[in-house]
Scaffold this motif. Structure first.
Motif, PDB file in Angstrom:
ATOM      1  N   GLY A   1       6.043  -7.544  11.430  1.00  0.00           N
ATOM      2  CA  GLY A   1       5.057  -7.152  12.432  1.00  0.00           C
ATOM      3  C   GLY A   1       4.655  -5.698  12.282  1.00  0.00           C
ATOM      4  O   GLY A   1       4.269  -5.039  13.245  1.00  0.00           O
ATOM      5  N   VAL A   2       4.750  -5.181  11.065  1.00  0.00           N
ATOM      6  CA  VAL A   2       4.482  -3.771  10.800  1.00  0.00           C
ATOM      7  C   VAL A   2       3.007  -3.581  10.432  1.00  0.00           C
ATOM      8  O   VAL A   2       2.438  -4.373   9.678  1.00  0.00           O
ATOM      9  CB  VAL A   2       5.381  -3.254   9.662  1.00  0.00           C
ATOM     10  N   THR A   3       2.402  -2.551  10.957  1.00  0.00           N
ATOM     11  CA  THR A   3       1.052  -2.160  10.555  1.00  0.00           C
ATOM     12  C   THR A   3       1.128  -0.828   9.818  1.00  0.00           C
ATOM     13  O   THR A   3       2.166  -0.153   9.805  1.00  0.00           O
ATOM     14  CB  THR A   3       0.124  -2.010  11.772  1.00  0.00           C
ATOM     15  N   GLN A   4      -0.003  -0.427   9.249  1.00  0.00           N
ATOM     16  CA  GLN A   4      -0.022   0.835   8.513  1.00  0.00           C
ATOM     17  C   GLN A   4       0.119   2.049   9.425  1.00  0.00           C
ATOM     18  O   GLN A   4       0.364   3.155   8.948  1.00  0.00           O
ATOM     19  CB  GLN A   4      -1.321   0.939   7.709  1.00  0.00           C
ATOM     20  N   ALA A   5      -0.019   1.815  10.740  1.00  0.00           N
ATOM     21  CA  ALA A   5       0.128   2.921  11.687  1.00  0.00           C
ATOM     22  C   ALA A   5       1.574   3.156  12.087  1.00  0.00           C
ATOM     23  O   ALA A   5       1.899   4.205  12.662  1.00  0.00           O
ATOM     24  CB  ALA A   5      -0.707   2.642  12.938  1.00  0.00           C
ATOM     25  N   HIS A   6       2.471   2.207  11.808  1.00  0.00           N
ATOM     26  CA  HIS A   6       3.865   2.358  12.205  1.00  0.00           C
ATOM     27  C   HIS A   6       4.542   3.475  11.399  1.00  0.00           C
ATOM     28  O   HIS A   6       4.304   3.638  10.197  1.00  0.00           O
ATOM     29  CB  HIS A   6       4.622   1.051  11.984  1.00  0.00           C
ATOM     30  N   THR A   7       5.410   4.187  12.068  1.00  0.00           N
ATOM     31  CA  THR A   7       6.166   5.254  11.400  1.00  0.00           C
ATOM     32  C   THR A   7       6.994   4.707  10.245  1.00  0.00           C
ATOM     33  O   THR A   7       7.087   5.340   9.188  1.00  0.00           O
ATOM     34  CB  THR A   7       7.085   5.958  12.421  1.00  0.00           C
ATOM     35  N   VAL A   8       7.594   3.522  10.408  1.00  0.00           N
ATOM     36  CA  VAL A   8       8.440   2.966   9.354  1.00  0.00           C
ATOM     37  C   VAL A   8       7.634   2.564   8.130  1.00  0.00           C
ATOM     38  O   VAL A   8       8.198   2.334   7.051  1.00  0.00           O
ATOM     39  CB  VAL A   8       9.253   1.751   9.862  1.00  0.00           C
ATOM     40  N   ALA A   9       6.307   2.471   8.262  1.00  0.00           N
ATOM     41  CA  ALA A   9       5.454   2.175   7.112  1.00  0.00           C
ATOM     42  C   ALA A   9       4.923   3.441   6.459  1.00  0.00           C
ATOM     43  O   ALA A   9       4.399   3.383   5.340  1.00  0.00           O
ATOM     44  CB  ALA A   9       4.281   1.285   7.529  1.00  0.00           C
ATOM     45  N   ARG A  10       5.064   4.580   7.134  1.00  0.00           N
ATOM     46  CA  ARG A  10       4.501   5.832   6.619  1.00  0.00           C
ATOM     47  C   ARG A  10       5.568   6.796   6.126  1.00  0.00           C
ATOM     48  O   ARG A  10       5.416   7.424   5.079  1.00  0.00           O
ATOM     49  CB  ARG A  10       3.668   6.527   7.706  1.00  0.00           C
ATOM     50  N   ASP A  11       6.639   6.953   6.894  1.00  0.00           N
ATOM     51  CA  ASP A  11       7.643   7.967   6.581  1.00  0.00           C
ATOM     52  C   ASP A  11       8.696   7.432   5.619  1.00  0.00           C
ATOM     53  O   ASP A  11       9.073   6.256   5.669  1.00  0.00           O
ATOM     54  CB  ASP A  11       8.344   8.435   7.858  1.00  0.00           C
ATOM     55  N   GLU A  12       9.163   8.313   4.762  1.00  0.00           N
ATOM     56  CA  GLU A  12      10.256   7.943   3.863  1.00  0.00           C
ATOM     57  C   GLU A  12      11.554   7.909   4.663  1.00  0.00           C
ATOM     58  O   GLU A  12      11.997   8.933   5.185  1.00  0.00           O
ATOM     59  CB  GLU A  12      10.373   8.929   2.712  1.00  0.00           C
ATOM     60  N   ILE A  13      12.170   6.734   4.761  1.00  0.00           N
ATOM     61  CA  ILE A  13      13.405   6.575   5.530  1.00  0.00           C
ATOM     62  C   ILE A  13      14.614   6.924   4.684  1.00  0.00           C
ATOM     63  O   ILE A  13      15.594   7.464   5.175  1.00  0.00           O
ATOM     64  CB  ILE A  13      13.504   5.138   6.078  1.00  0.00           C
ATOM     65  N   PHE A  14      14.561   6.633   3.405  1.00  0.00           N
ATOM     66  CA  PHE A  14      15.642   6.919   2.468  1.00  0.00           C
ATOM     67  C   PHE A  14      16.931   6.231   2.905  1.00  0.00           C
ATOM     68  O   PHE A  14      18.001   6.832   3.015  1.00  0.00           O
ATOM     69  CB  PHE A  14      15.857   8.426   2.324  1.00  0.00           C
ATOM     70  N   GLY A  15      16.802   4.945   3.175  1.00  0.00           N
ATOM     71  CA  GLY A  15      17.936   4.132   3.574  1.00  0.00           C
ATOM     72  C   GLY A  15      17.607   2.664   3.361  1.00  0.00           C
ATOM     73  O   GLY A  15      16.496   2.315   2.929  1.00  0.00           O
ATOM     74  N   PRO A  16      18.529   1.768   3.685  1.00  0.00           N
ATOM     75  CA  PRO A  16      18.346   0.338   3.409  1.00  0.00           C
ATOM     76  C   PRO A  16      17.459  -0.354   4.437  1.00  0.00           C
ATOM     77  O   PRO A  16      17.869  -1.291   5.127  1.00  0.00           O
ATOM     78  CB  PRO A  16      19.780  -0.193   3.444  1.00  0.00           C
ATOM     79  N   VAL A  17      16.226   0.127   4.556  1.00  0.00           N
ATOM     80  CA  VAL A  17      15.284  -0.363   5.562  1.00  0.00           C
ATOM     81  C   VAL A  17      13.971  -0.720   4.875  1.00  0.00           C
ATOM     82  O   VAL A  17      13.361   0.129   4.218  1.00  0.00           O
ATOM     83  CB  VAL A  17      15.039   0.683   6.659  1.00  0.00           C
ATOM     84  N   LEU A  18      13.543  -1.958   5.044  1.00  0.00           N
ATOM     85  CA  LEU A  18      12.334  -2.469   4.403  1.00  0.00           C
ATOM     86  C   LEU A  18      11.281  -2.769   5.458  1.00  0.00           C
ATOM     87  O   LEU A  18      11.558  -3.457   6.442  1.00  0.00           O
ATOM     88  CB  LEU A  18      12.671  -3.745   3.623  1.00  0.00           C
ATOM     89  N   SER A  19      10.064  -2.289   5.241  1.00  0.00           N
ATOM     90  CA  SER A  19       8.939  -2.594   6.124  1.00  0.00           C
ATOM     91  C   SER A  19       8.057  -3.635   5.456  1.00  0.00           C
ATOM     92  O   SER A  19       7.682  -3.480   4.288  1.00  0.00           O
ATOM     93  CB  SER A  19       8.122  -1.327   6.407  1.00  0.00           C
ATOM     94  N   VAL A  20       7.714  -4.692   6.193  1.00  0.00           N
ATOM     95  CA  VAL A  20       6.968  -5.817   5.632  1.00  0.00           C
ATOM     96  C   VAL A  20       5.552  -5.838   6.205  1.00  0.00           C
ATOM     97  O   VAL A  20       5.368  -5.859   7.425  1.00  0.00           O
ATOM     98  CB  VAL A  20       7.664  -7.160   5.933  1.00  0.00           C
TER      99      VAL A  20
END
Length: 486
Positions: A386-405
């Motif tokens: 349910g991620v859009t291009q406006a979400h922080t998790v889609a824009r910022d480098e998390i540098f961890g085991p987190v995938l945005s779909v």
């Protein structure tokens, strides 16, 4: 230590523990600096502890290098430069070949050391990191007497003293990426390892002595950002090479602007992994796992954004969740472990905060079912839908085991979404059509594009980024250019 096993996926079979012995590594209680071929004390008194991310056990204490220490190291490197650069390339190659062979001979020891200090699984340090470290020294040893044929003019000359600052996610591999081409080109080096992972660089100093490398050619000064700043701003440095965060890279660029120093930066990323509807699902799932969960996602070129064609999104996500439920999280020294520890408490806090932001912004979080160990720094494999291009998790480098779909319908939409990032380091394409691979790859603004694979590295292939992922290339023939006066 608690481990997640494949019983979570309904499989009754579990893996018996298969721990690698840490007895092969002899870690001293305390380490000084490596300057002019010898371990030496600092001009200051500050010592720092390095801990195992998996257990929070103190492994050793090391020196917080001062500006005076950096100055001593730079002067030693400058003194050694005249002799080292005057050696015939074939003679420099002999030292690089010796270093490569010693790394191979000590690979088990170094793999255990890297796992202890970094937290990544022994399976990765043993089967990926160490073979690549040796391969880079072998590769650049082969270039040392062929610099005139590298395409940078008939008689390229070394720059002088290189100041190199490396990160904590691949401590020994990043060291190899920096030092091997610098020495092959005839430069001398002052290197600062990351403050949370100094041990493999200090062990490498011993390898330099074992190989008989002339004094002052490689100097290692440990410490935090203060030491790094003293190094990159030192007037005796001719070339700065930095791998790390975009914020620090920008600061370094400002510091060296107008000084005449050569600069290469390999910074952050938010790689897009694009899966088309004709891709083999099982193969793509394995590539997705490799792309984002290798080294706990602490990889600058990680495929942290999954772009999947809408018609296969549900099928792919179901298969991906089944696969994630089989990953084993736990003791990094266990040869069966897939997911190790996060490198530091600070990095774990950042990952946790960004994941909470993703939930607060309305994305749907799913984490693999597992019990996290009670000590150490751990984060479960996680994906957001349910991620859009406006979400922080889609824009910022998390540098961890987190995938945005995210999803797409057409190739043009996939390209537009993949390029809609301030970063431009990596991307992946999954499809059975070779023509589609070529067409899409040609439109992606990324330094490296993998086709039907991800996170595959080779010393002959250049690596680097665009936009806020930095500039310059490391690896391959291109990696020599940054260390030559062309």
């Amino acid at each position: 230590m608690t481990e997640m096993t494949n019983t979570a996926a309904g499989n009754p079979f579990t893996y018996a523990p298969a721990p690698e012995s840490r007895a092969i590594v002899d870690i001293a209680p305390s380490y000084g600096l490596f300057i002019d071929g010898e371990f030496t004390e600092s001009s200051g008194q500050e010592m720092v502890k390095t801990v195992s991310p998996a257990t929070e056990e103190v492994l050793a204490e090391y020196t917080q290098g001062t500006g005076e220490d950096v100055d001593r190291a730079v002067r030693a490197a400058r003194k050694a430069f005249s002799t080292w650069s005057a050696l015939p390339g074939a003679e420099r190659a002999k030292y690089l070949f010796r270093i490569a062979r010693i790394i191979q001979e000590r690979s088990r020891e170094l793999a255990v050391l890297e796992t202890l200090d970094n937290g990544k699984p022994i399976r990765e340090t043993r089967d990926a990191d160490l073979p690549l470290v040796a391969a880079h020294f072998f590769y650049y040893a082969g270039w040392a007497d062929k610099l005139g044929h590298a395409g940078f003019g008939p008689n390229p000359r070394p720059l002088g003293v290189a100041g190199q600052v490396i990160p904590w996610n691949f401590p020994l591999l990043m060291l190899a990426w920096k030092i091997a081409p610098a020495l092959a080109a005839g430069n001398t080096v002052v290197l600062k390892p990351a403050e949370t992972t100094p041990l493999s660089a200090l062990f490498f100093a011993d390898i330099c002595r074992q190989a008989g490398l002339p004094k002052g050619v490689v100097n290692i000064v440990t410490g935090d950002g203060r030491t790094g700043e003293a190094l990159v701003t030192h007037p005796g440095i001719d070339k700065v090479a930095f791998t790390g965060s975009t914020a620090v890279g920008k600061a370094i660029a400002r510091q060296v602007a107008g000084t005449g120093k050569r600069l290469t930066l390999e910074l952050g990323g938010k790689g897009a992994n694009i899966v088309f509807d004709d891709a083999p699902i099982d193969q793509a799932v394995e590539g997705i796992v490799t792309g984002i969960f290798f080294n706990q996602g602490q990889v600058c070129c990680a495929g942290s954004r999954l772009l999947v064609q809408e018609s296969i999104q549900d099928e792919l996500l179901d298969a991906l969740k089944r696969r994630l439920a089989t990953l084993r999280l736990g003791d990094p020294l266990d040869k069966n472990t897939d997911i190790g520890a996060i490198n530091s408490a600070e990095q774990l806090a950042r990952i946790t905060a960004l994941a909470r932001t993703g939930e607060a912004e309305g994305a749907e979080r799913w984490s693999a079912p597992c019990e996290l160990p009670s000590s150490g720094f751990w984060f479960p494999p996680t994906l957001f839908t349910g991620v859009t291009q406006a979400h922080t998790v889609a824009r910022d480098e998390i540098f961890g085991p987190v995938l945005s779909v995210l999803s797409f319908r057409t190739p043009d939409e996939a390209v537009a979404k993949a390029n809609n990032s301030q970063y431009g380091l990596s991307a992946g394409i999954w499809t059975e059509k070779g023509s589609r691979i070529l067409a899409v790859a040609n439109k992606l603004r990324a330094g490296v594009v993998w086709a039907n694979t991800f996170n595959k590295f080779d010393p002959t292939s250049p690596f680097g980024g665009y936009k806020e992922s930095g500039f310059g290339r490391e690896g391959g023939r291109h990696g020599l250019e940054a260390y030559l006066d062309v």
